[in-house]
Design a protein around this motif. Structure first.
Motif, PDB file in Angstrom:
ATOM      1  N   HIS A  99      22.621  10.323 -12.216  1.00  0.00           N
ATOM      2  CA  HIS A  99      22.172  10.277 -13.610  1.00  0.00           C
ATOM      3  C   HIS A  99      22.580  11.563 -14.316  1.00  0.00           C
ATOM      4  CE1 HIS A  99      19.731   6.666 -12.795  1.00  0.00           C
ATOM      5  NE2 HIS A  99      19.528   7.240 -11.625  1.00  0.00           N
ATOM      6  N   ASP A 108      14.017   2.782 -18.277  1.00  0.00           N
ATOM      7  CA  ASP A 108      14.791   2.278 -17.138  1.00  0.00           C
ATOM      8  C   ASP A 108      15.489   3.417 -16.394  1.00  0.00           C
ATOM      9  OD1 ASP A 108      14.002  -0.278 -17.774  1.00  0.00           O
ATOM     10  OD2 ASP A 108      15.877  -0.827 -18.760  1.00  0.00           O
ATOM     11  N   GLN A 109      16.092   4.320 -17.154  1.00  0.00           N
ATOM     12  CA  GLN A 109      16.764   5.445 -16.510  1.00  0.00           C
ATOM     13  C   GLN A 109      15.753   6.365 -15.830  1.00  0.00           C
ATOM     14  OE1 GLN A 109      20.493   6.996 -17.472  1.00  0.00           O
ATOM     15  NE2 GLN A 109      19.747   9.058 -17.904  1.00  0.00           N
ATOM     16  N   GLY A 163      14.835   4.951 -12.600  1.00  0.00           N
ATOM     17  CA  GLY A 163      15.903   5.148 -11.629  1.00  0.00           C
ATOM     18  C   GLY A 163      15.908   6.546 -11.049  1.00  0.00           C
ATOM     19  N   GLU A 183      17.479   1.677 -13.127  1.00  0.00           N
ATOM     20  CA  GLU A 183      18.924   1.888 -13.197  1.00  0.00           C
ATOM     21  C   GLU A 183      19.387   2.596 -11.947  1.00  0.00           C
ATOM     22  OE1 GLU A 183      20.246   3.788 -16.704  1.00  0.00           O
ATOM     23  OE2 GLU A 183      19.588   2.185 -18.045  1.00  0.00           O
TER      24      GLU A 183
END
Length: 266
Positions: A107, A176-177, A180, A265
């Protein structure tokens, strides 16, 4: 005082680099050059035009070694500590940038994210961008030091990073990120330190964080956090603060309206 040519300024800068110093201020350099501020600025501007130095802050310069010329600047973690010391500003590396230090390599943020007590304009230096995020109670946030080629940089601990990610989801790519990233960070979290980190922020952040940790399979790290939420959370809150919660399912354990379908994610 006399005019200063670029070759002479280059020699002074090269001497700094040879001694392992890759940043300097105009005020520090001018006496060595023996010229006026304006003459020094002009000479340094010529070196900057050649890509040999860059200025990420007014009166503050970095020496750009050949391996970073394509960036047009040093990487942010190699100059932010010196710049913040020069400005006498407390800081720590946070959010997605901190998550990278803790192993969430999938990320990568497009900007280096720094937490301060007060908002400041973003910095652009070549293709390097630094974004600043203001946080209350930042002095209470636990940090640790990481080495880099020019020294060290302060980074929020893995638990403090998790808390901040949930508190500033809009600055970390959305829920969502964040989910993750938490799935990658969860393994390294200590449940007790997570509770301590949560106490530096609103209980609402703890409610959201605990739910997301359970959602990504790291519920074992949030057991003690759940106890704190049960004791301290007086009201239900929303997983997404700005979104409508009408008809949203509720998590009783976390006193949370789950008003988003969270897709982690990878």
């Amino acid at each position: 005082m006399y005019a200063l040519d670029a070759p002479r300024a280059r020699d002074v800068v090269a001497d700094l680099a040879a001694r392992g110093q890759y940043h300097f201020t105009l005020a520090e350099l001018r006496p060595t050059l023996g010229v006026s501020d304006e003459a020094a600025r002009q000479a340094l501007s010529r070196l900057a035009a050649r890509g040999e130095i860059a200025s990420p802050g007014r009166g503050f310069y970095v020496i750009v070694p050949p391996e970073y010329r394509r960036l047009g600047c040093l990487p942010a973690d190699q100059f932010i500590p010196a710049l913040m010391e020069c400005r006498r500003v407390r800081y720590y590396t946070g959010l997605l940038s901190a998550a990278q230090y803790h192993g969430a390599a999938h990320h990568r943020p497009q900007e280096f994210q720094v937490i301060l007590e007060k908002n400041r304009p973003a910095i652009t230096c070549g293709s390097v961008r630094v974004a600043f995020v203001a946080r209350r109670n930042m002095d209470a946030v636990s940090v640790q030091s990481f080495n880099n080629p020019r020294g060290t940089v302060l980074v929020s601990t893995v638990e403090a990073t998790a808390v901040d990610l949930v508190g500033y989801m809009h600055r970390a790519g959305g829920v969502d990120q964040v989910a993750g990233v938490l799935s990658e960070l969860g393994e390294d979290m200590d449940p007790k330190r997570l509770v301590d980190a949560s106490k530096t922020a609103s209980i609402l952040w703890a409610q959201r964080l605990g739910y997301l940790l359970e959602h990504v399979g790291a519920g074992d790290k949030a057991v003690l956090l759940k106890d704190r939420v049960r004791r301290a959370a007086r009201n239900f809150t929303k997983l997404l603060p700005a979104a409508n919660a009408d008809g949203a399912p509720r998590s009783k354990d976390w006193r949370l309206y789950v008003n988003a379908d969270v897709e982690t994610e990878a």
